[in-house]
Motif scaffolding. Structure first.
Motif, PDB file in Angstrom:
ATOM      1  N   HIS A   1      47.087  46.653 -22.014  1.00 38.54           N
ATOM      2  CA  HIS A   1      47.562  47.672 -22.952  1.00 38.54           C
ATOM      3  C   HIS A   1      46.525  48.794 -23.015  1.00 38.54           C
ATOM      4  N   LEU A   2      46.661  49.733 -22.095  1.00 38.37           N
ATOM      5  CA  LEU A   2      45.718  50.834 -21.977  1.00 38.37           C
ATOM      6  C   LEU A   2      46.434  52.152 -22.171  1.00 38.37           C
ATOM      7  N   ASN A   3      45.702  53.134 -22.681  1.00 35.23           N
ATOM      8  CA  ASN A   3      46.290  54.474 -22.750  1.00 35.23           C
ATOM      9  C   ASN A   3      46.225  55.133 -21.384  1.00 35.23           C
ATOM     10  N   GLU A   4      46.772  56.318 -21.266  1.00 36.07           N
ATOM     11  CA  GLU A   4      46.887  56.963 -19.950  1.00 36.07           C
ATOM     12  C   GLU A   4      45.519  57.244 -19.338  1.00 36.07           C
ATOM     13  N   GLU A   5      44.562  57.661 -20.180  1.00 36.29           N
ATOM     14  CA  GLU A   5      43.236  57.963 -19.645  1.00 36.29           C
ATOM     15  C   GLU A   5      42.552  56.698 -19.151  1.00 36.29           C
ATOM     16  N   GLU A   6      42.683  55.599 -19.871  1.00 42.70           N
ATOM     17  CA  GLU A   6      42.096  54.330 -19.444  1.00 42.70           C
ATOM     18  C   GLU A   6      42.784  53.795 -18.187  1.00 42.70           C
ATOM     19  N   GLN A   7      44.106  53.968 -18.142  1.00 44.48           N
ATOM     20  CA  GLN A   7      44.825  53.571 -16.932  1.00 44.48           C
ATOM     21  C   GLN A   7      44.323  54.345 -15.718  1.00 44.48           C
ATOM     22  N   ALA A   8      44.121  55.632 -15.899  1.00 42.19           N
ATOM     23  CA  ALA A   8      43.658  56.456 -14.785  1.00 42.19           C
ATOM     24  C   ALA A   8      42.253  56.049 -14.343  1.00 42.19           C
TER      25      ALA A   8
END
Length: 519
Positions: free
Chosen positions: A170-177
């Motif tokens: 469960h990561l936000n977009e910046e963490e996913q990137a």
């Protein structure tokens, strides 16, 4: 003082390589892959060349038509080499070249980080679709999508395996990137070879904020968090920066056992001590008993130092043999591999159109096409002759393995076939032979000779095989030293110095007697 001039005549001999001979020598040295590339280039450049099997798809001429066509070519007054066949007839069958595997490609902008502002970070440029899809759902390069069977038969890439695990976080977009960027930065062994600081600078260069020190610290902190998520993934050890960290990550998976706790303490010590099993230094550094140290060392030896290697693209490592050796009773049948031997012919339509036109560039291109076909045929014939001579000289190898290898040098085959040593060197370079005992490069069958007590010679390959056999049969509690191995070889009638034994043992990647001793 005046200058005196005179006119004289002098005869000299000079060897000049014609373009045809130069091409023949170059083709002789090419490997199967390089030859396939050369053929593709010639097919693209010369309109008079076509594949014989491609022409057969359009129409299969019967024998009378082929003879008629050959006769008409022979009567062509403008064809100086009309008598030679337009098709490489040395090979009776030819399998089509293997098509390049479809490779999944991530969109170039997926890890772009063009704008890391929280309001617009990676919005239009980030997606978690299948790696073979563009953003609008089309397949890359407008090609037809691969079948489900093709996709299922291909082993997953390490990156794909990790991306699938990242979807469960469960990561936000910046963490996913950030996590996506680290996954794509792994090498084939699963290591993160670039320092996080360098990766952060690479991302900062794409950031709209430019060289902002605060933004650089934010990116570095983000990558550090992403590294923690990556190193918690399977396979254990992935994302490590060095071997010690890779081993430590794998030991942490078993930290509840006593041996794992010892192994963790060992991972903090110099790897050189661990490789040498230096119990004295390890005991002084850790304060642990020798029995515990042995248990920890045993655990470390069972770990995988390259966790990403199991996902490596093994198809790139597959060697396609140029020569096939089959056993037929007591004889060996040696043939060229038809799958890698191109079959070309002159395009009949172009040749007929040019038949009544003298000279010009097209006539030269037609001649070049015939030269290329002839040189391909000569390459195959020479390779086959050399392979058969090697098999005949090394019959004992095919019957008894490496220990039966006979001394052989390039000059021996050159003298037997009436060729130059340089020609044999070109033929054996990068060519492989598939045998009942495995696939070997042709150069493998050549080796220097060591003197024996009987006045004969023993192949260096056979000596290495004998060294391997002696070490395999030794007592693990009292392994043989290099000097003792030299004495054992002398008992077999082979004179081999201790330094030579050490060189051969290192070539076999066998450790010293100290490291082989069971503790």
């Amino acid at each position: 003082m005046g200058l005196k001039t005179s006119l004289g005549l002098r005869l000299t001999q000079q060897l000049t390589l014609t373009p045809q001979l130069q091409q023949s020598l170059r083709l002789l040295q090419l490997s199967a892959l390089e030859l396939a590339q050369e053929v593709e280039q010639m097919l693209a450049d010369n309109p008079f060349l076509e594949r014989a099997d491609d022409a057969a798809e359009d129409r299969e001429p019967d024998e009378s038509e082929w003879k008629s066509s050959t006769a008409s070519e022979a009567n062509d007054p403008f064809d100086s080499e009309a008598a030679q066949p337009d098709t490489v007839s040395l090979f009776e069958a030819s399998a089509p070249l293997a098509q390049e595997d479809w490779e999944a490609q991530l969109d170039e902008d997926a890890g772009g980080w063009r704008d890391l502002d929280p309001d617009t970070a990676l919005g239009p440029d980030w997606h978690w679709e299948s790696p073979g899809l563009e953003r609008d759902g089309r397949w890359l390069d407008d090609e037809d999508p691969p079948s489900a069977g093709d996709l299922a038969s291909r082993p997953p890439r390490l990156q794909d395996h990790l991306h699938a695990q990242a979807l469960a976080l469960h990561l936000n977009e910046e963490e996913q990137a950030a996590l996506h960027f680290l996954i794509e930065s792994l090498d084939d062994d699963g290591y993160l070879s670039e320092p996080l600081e360098a990766l952060a600078q690479a991302l900062l260069a794409r950031d709209a904020a430019g060289a902002d020190p605060e933004r650089a610290e934010e990116l570095l902190a983000l990558l550090r968090r992403a590294l923690g998520w990556l190193q918690a993934m399977e396979p254990a050890g992935v994302g490590a920066r060095d071997l010690a960290e890779c081993l430590r990550l794998q030991v942490l998976e078993q930290r509840d056992s006593p041996a794992a706790r010892v192994a963790l303490a060992l991972c903090a010590q110099p790897l050189e001590w661990i490789a040498r099993r230096d119990l004295k230094r390890l005991q002084a550094a850790t304060g642990l008993e020798p029995a515990l140290l042995r248990a920890g060392l045993a655990l470390l030896t069972r770990l995988d130092p390259k966790p990403g290697r199991r996902f490596a693209d093994t198809e790139r490592l597959v060697i396609v043999p140029d020569v096939l050796v089959r056993v037929r009773g007591t004889e060996f049948d040696v043939q060229l591999n038809p799958a890698v031997q191109p079959r070309l012919r002159i395009c009949d339509a172009y040749a007929q159109a040019l038949r009544h036109h003298r000279g010009g560039d097209l006539q030269q291109r037609l001649q070049e096409a015939r030269w290329f076909i002839k040189n391909l045929q000569q390459r195959g014939e020479t390779l086959l002759r050399v392979a058969r001579a090697i098999v005949q000289r090394q019959r004992s190898f095919f019957l008894h393995g490496d220990i039966g290898m006979q001394p052989l040098v390039l000059r021996d085959i050159a003298e037997e076939l009436g060729l130059h040593e340089s020609t044999i060197s070109r033929v054996t370079h990068g060519k492989y032979m598939a045998t009942p005992r495995g696939t070997y490069e042709l150069k493998y069958f050549f080796g220097s000779a060591l003197a024996t007590d009987g006045g004969g010679n023993a192949s260096s390959t056979a000596v290495r095989a004998l060294i391997r056999q002696l070490i395999a049969e030794e007592d693990p509690r009292q392994p043989l030293s290099d000097a003792q191995i030299a004495e054992r070889l002398k008992e077999h009638g082979i004179e081999c110095a201790r330094r030579t034994v050490a060189k051969y043992r290192e070539a076999l990647r066998i450790p010293t007697a100290t490291l082989r001793r069971a503790r």
